[in-house]
Design a protein around this motif. Structure first.
Motif, PDB file in Angstrom:
ATOM      1  N   SER A 104      97.227  14.240  73.806  1.00  0.00           N
ATOM      2  CA  SER A 104      97.311  14.436  75.257  1.00  0.00           C
ATOM      3  C   SER A 104      95.941  14.240  75.892  1.00  0.00           C
ATOM      4  O   SER A 104      94.913  14.200  75.211  1.00  0.00           O
ATOM      5  CB  SER A 104      97.818  15.850  75.562  1.00  0.00           C
ATOM      6  OG  SER A 104      96.837  16.803  75.193  1.00  0.00           O
ATOM      7  N   THR A 105      95.934  14.178  77.213  1.00  0.00           N
ATOM      8  CA  THR A 105      94.671  13.993  77.924  1.00  0.00           C
ATOM      9  C   THR A 105      93.736  15.177  77.707  1.00  0.00           C
ATOM     10  O   THR A 105      92.527  15.005  77.592  1.00  0.00           O
ATOM     11  CB  THR A 105      94.912  13.784  79.430  1.00  0.00           C
ATOM     12  OG1 THR A 105      95.654  14.895  79.950  1.00  0.00           O
ATOM     13  CG2 THR A 105      95.700  12.500  79.679  1.00  0.00           C
ATOM     14  N   TRP A 106      94.282  16.395  77.612  1.00  0.00           N
ATOM     15  CA  TRP A 106      93.430  17.563  77.372  1.00  0.00           C
ATOM     16  C   TRP A 106      93.028  17.676  75.908  1.00  0.00           C
ATOM     17  O   TRP A 106      91.992  18.248  75.607  1.00  0.00           O
ATOM     18  CB  TRP A 106      94.104  18.839  77.876  1.00  0.00           C
ATOM     19  CG  TRP A 106      93.885  19.077  79.347  1.00  0.00           C
ATOM     20  CD1 TRP A 106      93.535  18.136  80.278  1.00  0.00           C
ATOM     21  CD2 TRP A 106      93.995  20.320  80.043  1.00  0.00           C
ATOM     22  NE1 TRP A 106      93.427  18.718  81.518  1.00  0.00           N
ATOM     23  CE2 TRP A 106      93.708  20.054  81.405  1.00  0.00           C
ATOM     24  CE3 TRP A 106      94.328  21.611  79.664  1.00  0.00           C
ATOM     25  CZ2 TRP A 106      93.730  21.064  82.380  1.00  0.00           C
ATOM     26  CZ3 TRP A 106      94.353  22.605  80.626  1.00  0.00           C
ATOM     27  CH2 TRP A 106      94.047  22.343  81.970  1.00  0.00           C
ATOM     28  N   ASN A 107      93.826  17.151  74.984  1.00  0.00           N
ATOM     29  CA  ASN A 107      93.352  17.028  73.596  1.00  0.00           C
ATOM     30  C   ASN A 107      92.081  16.201  73.591  1.00  0.00           C
ATOM     31  O   ASN A 107      91.066  16.574  72.993  1.00  0.00           O
ATOM     32  CB  ASN A 107      94.374  16.318  72.704  1.00  0.00           C
ATOM     33  CG  ASN A 107      95.538  17.173  72.261  1.00  0.00           C
ATOM     34  OD1 ASN A 107      96.617  16.645  72.030  1.00  0.00           O
ATOM     35  ND2 ASN A 107      95.350  18.471  72.124  1.00  0.00           N
ATOM     36  N   LEU A 108      92.143  15.068  74.256  1.00  0.00           N
ATOM     37  CA  LEU A 108      91.027  14.126  74.267  1.00  0.00           C
ATOM     38  C   LEU A 108      89.804  14.730  74.962  1.00  0.00           C
ATOM     39  O   LEU A 108      88.667  14.510  74.541  1.00  0.00           O
ATOM     40  CB  LEU A 108      91.455  12.836  74.969  1.00  0.00           C
ATOM     41  CG  LEU A 108      90.512  11.640  74.858  1.00  0.00           C
ATOM     42  CD1 LEU A 108      90.296  11.239  73.403  1.00  0.00           C
ATOM     43  CD2 LEU A 108      91.058  10.466  75.663  1.00  0.00           C
ATOM     44  N   ALA A 109      90.051  15.524  75.989  1.00  0.00           N
ATOM     45  CA  ALA A 109      88.953  16.139  76.747  1.00  0.00           C
ATOM     46  C   ALA A 109      88.422  17.408  76.095  1.00  0.00           C
ATOM     47  O   ALA A 109      87.430  17.965  76.563  1.00  0.00           O
ATOM     48  CB  ALA A 109      89.432  16.447  78.166  1.00  0.00           C
ATOM     49  N   GLY A 110      89.085  17.877  75.024  1.00  0.00           N
ATOM     50  CA  GLY A 110      88.631  19.099  74.360  1.00  0.00           C
ATOM     51  C   GLY A 110      88.889  20.352  75.181  1.00  0.00           C
ATOM     52  O   GLY A 110      88.119  21.312  75.124  1.00  0.00           O
ATOM     53  N   LEU A 118      92.183  31.696  78.877  1.00  0.00           N
ATOM     54  CA  LEU A 118      91.507  30.662  78.090  1.00  0.00           C
ATOM     55  C   LEU A 118      91.917  29.251  78.505  1.00  0.00           C
ATOM     56  O   LEU A 118      91.173  28.291  78.287  1.00  0.00           O
ATOM     57  CB  LEU A 118      91.804  30.843  76.601  1.00  0.00           C
ATOM     58  CG  LEU A 118      91.050  31.959  75.893  1.00  0.00           C
ATOM     59  CD1 LEU A 118      91.749  32.345  74.597  1.00  0.00           C
ATOM     60  CD2 LEU A 118      89.624  31.512  75.613  1.00  0.00           C
ATOM     61  N   GLU A 119      93.076  29.117  79.111  1.00  0.00           N
ATOM     62  CA  GLU A 119      93.616  27.797  79.421  1.00  0.00           C
ATOM     63  C   GLU A 119      92.736  27.041  80.404  1.00  0.00           C
ATOM     64  O   GLU A 119      92.284  27.591  81.413  1.00  0.00           O
ATOM     65  CB  GLU A 119      95.051  27.929  79.943  1.00  0.00           C
ATOM     66  CG  GLU A 119      96.002  28.448  78.874  1.00  0.00           C
ATOM     67  CD  GLU A 119      97.424  28.671  79.327  1.00  0.00           C
ATOM     68  OE1 GLU A 119      98.247  29.053  78.483  1.00  0.00           O
ATOM     69  OE2 GLU A 119      97.727  28.458  80.520  1.00  0.00           O
ATOM     70  N   GLY A 120      92.482  25.788  80.096  1.00  0.00           N
ATOM     71  CA  GLY A 120      91.671  24.933  80.946  1.00  0.00           C
ATOM     72  C   GLY A 120      90.209  24.884  80.555  1.00  0.00           C
ATOM     73  O   GLY A 120      89.496  23.958  80.938  1.00  0.00           O
ATOM     74  N   LEU A 143      86.644  23.663  74.867  1.00  0.00           N
ATOM     75  CA  LEU A 143      86.484  24.381  73.607  1.00  0.00           C
ATOM     76  C   LEU A 143      85.023  24.654  73.274  1.00  0.00           C
ATOM     77  O   LEU A 143      84.696  25.666  72.662  1.00  0.00           O
ATOM     78  CB  LEU A 143      87.137  23.596  72.463  1.00  0.00           C
ATOM     79  CG  LEU A 143      88.667  23.605  72.463  1.00  0.00           C
ATOM     80  CD1 LEU A 143      89.201  22.488  71.594  1.00  0.00           C
ATOM     81  CD2 LEU A 143      89.198  24.953  71.994  1.00  0.00           C
ATOM     82  N   ASP A 144      84.121  23.753  73.696  1.00  0.00           N
ATOM     83  CA  ASP A 144      82.705  23.898  73.341  1.00  0.00           C
ATOM     84  C   ASP A 144      81.893  24.640  74.397  1.00  0.00           C
ATOM     85  O   ASP A 144      80.682  24.784  74.270  1.00  0.00           O
ATOM     86  CB  ASP A 144      82.081  22.531  73.057  1.00  0.00           C
ATOM     87  CG  ASP A 144      82.175  21.573  74.249  1.00  0.00           C
ATOM     88  OD1 ASP A 144      82.725  21.969  75.315  1.00  0.00           O
ATOM     89  OD2 ASP A 144      81.705  20.430  74.127  1.00  0.00           O
ATOM     90  N   ALA A 145      82.549  25.151  75.450  1.00  0.00           N
ATOM     91  CA  ALA A 145      81.840  25.854  76.521  1.00  0.00           C
ATOM     92  C   ALA A 145      81.806  27.353  76.253  1.00  0.00           C
ATOM     93  O   ALA A 145      82.728  27.908  75.641  1.00  0.00           O
ATOM     94  CB  ALA A 145      82.522  25.580  77.856  1.00  0.00           C
ATOM     95  N   GLN A 202      86.193  28.045  71.754  1.00  0.00           N
ATOM     96  CA  GLN A 202      86.753  27.832  70.415  1.00  0.00           C
ATOM     97  C   GLN A 202      86.643  29.110  69.579  1.00  0.00           C
ATOM     98  O   GLN A 202      87.581  29.471  68.855  1.00  0.00           O
ATOM     99  CB  GLN A 202      86.041  26.681  69.712  1.00  0.00           C
ATOM    100  CG  GLN A 202      86.549  26.400  68.294  1.00  0.00           C
ATOM    101  CD  GLN A 202      87.954  25.846  68.291  1.00  0.00           C
ATOM    102  OE1 GLN A 202      88.180  24.727  68.720  1.00  0.00           O
ATOM    103  NE2 GLN A 202      88.922  26.626  67.817  1.00  0.00           N
ATOM    104  N   HIS A 203      85.510  29.807  69.682  1.00  0.00           N
ATOM    105  CA  HIS A 203      85.349  31.074  68.963  1.00  0.00           C
ATOM    106  C   HIS A 203      86.396  32.096  69.426  1.00  0.00           C
ATOM    107  O   HIS A 203      86.934  32.858  68.618  1.00  0.00           O
ATOM    108  CB  HIS A 203      83.945  31.640  69.177  1.00  0.00           C
ATOM    109  CG  HIS A 203      82.879  30.959  68.368  1.00  0.00           C
ATOM    110  ND1 HIS A 203      82.291  29.781  68.770  1.00  0.00           N
ATOM    111  CD2 HIS A 203      82.303  31.290  67.190  1.00  0.00           C
ATOM    112  CE1 HIS A 203      81.391  29.407  67.870  1.00  0.00           C
ATOM    113  NE2 HIS A 203      81.379  30.303  66.900  1.00  0.00           N
TER     114      HIS A 203
END
Length: 198
Positions: free
Chosen positions: A19-25, A99-101, A104-106, A115-116
């Protein structure tokens, strides 16, 4: 008196394509803002549809989560198999609330990254994010849906188009236990995980 043997249903769980959000992390959960499939995700769905079409047994039904990324994946599969499509909101991804939106790395709240925070939910399966559900909640919801689909079509093969979290819950050997981490196994986009419901 004749013994009646009921053949168990076989459920083929398909994770949605990229999905687009998979790709955007970004964390998707059940967010209505999470996007649909990328071009790669549509190609993955077509490949999975072709693989399902090659199976010797035709599925009795195709049922999908109503979230757009799963719906688009299921529409491609249903088109290739020339079958109608049903929707079941109980097949949705884990509701992840606040958590939604988030990327993952922020950074997120007291955690180094979002992600943690997600990983901590799997280590503490009864922990709920604000506005969301726990891993244990998701386990109960998904197993309720699996039993319902298996019991409504005994002996049949059913394609269920869903998400990574539900596939992990369907494959879990037992229900979550307080204080015991739940393994977060990898589930590839558009992969098929088959389970037999006894």
């Amino acid at each position: 008196m004749t013994d009646v043997t009921i053949t168990p249903a076989v459920l083929h769980l398909v994770r949605h394509g990229e999905s687009t959000w998979n790709l955007a992390g970004r964390i998707q959960g059940q967010s209505p803002e999470a996007g649909g499939l990328t071009a790669a995700g549509r190609a993955q769905a077509r490949l999975t549809a072709d693989l399902l079409a090659e199976r010797p047994a035709r599925p009795a039904a195709i049922v999908a989560s109503d979230l757009i990324r799963a719906r688009e994946t299921a529409e491609i599969i249903a088109s290739v198999l020339d079958m109608p499509l049903e929707f079941d909101p109980e097949l949705r991804e884990q509701q992840l609330g606040v958590l939604e939106g988030h990327r993952l790395d922020a950074p997120f709240a007291d955690d180094p990254t979002a992600q943690h925070a997600v990983d901590r939910l799997w280590r503490e399966p009864f922990r709920r994010p604000d506005g969301g559900e726990s891993i244990a909640d998701m386990y109960d919801r998904i197993h309720r849906a699996l039993r319902r689909h298996a019991e409504s079509r005994p002996g049949a093969e059913v394609v269920l188009v869903t998400h990574g979290g539900p596939v992990r819950m369907a494959s879990a050997p037992q229900a979550p236990t307080p204080g015991v981490a739940v393994p977060r196994v990898g589930v590839d986009n558009a992969s098929v995980t088959s389970i037999t419901m006894n």
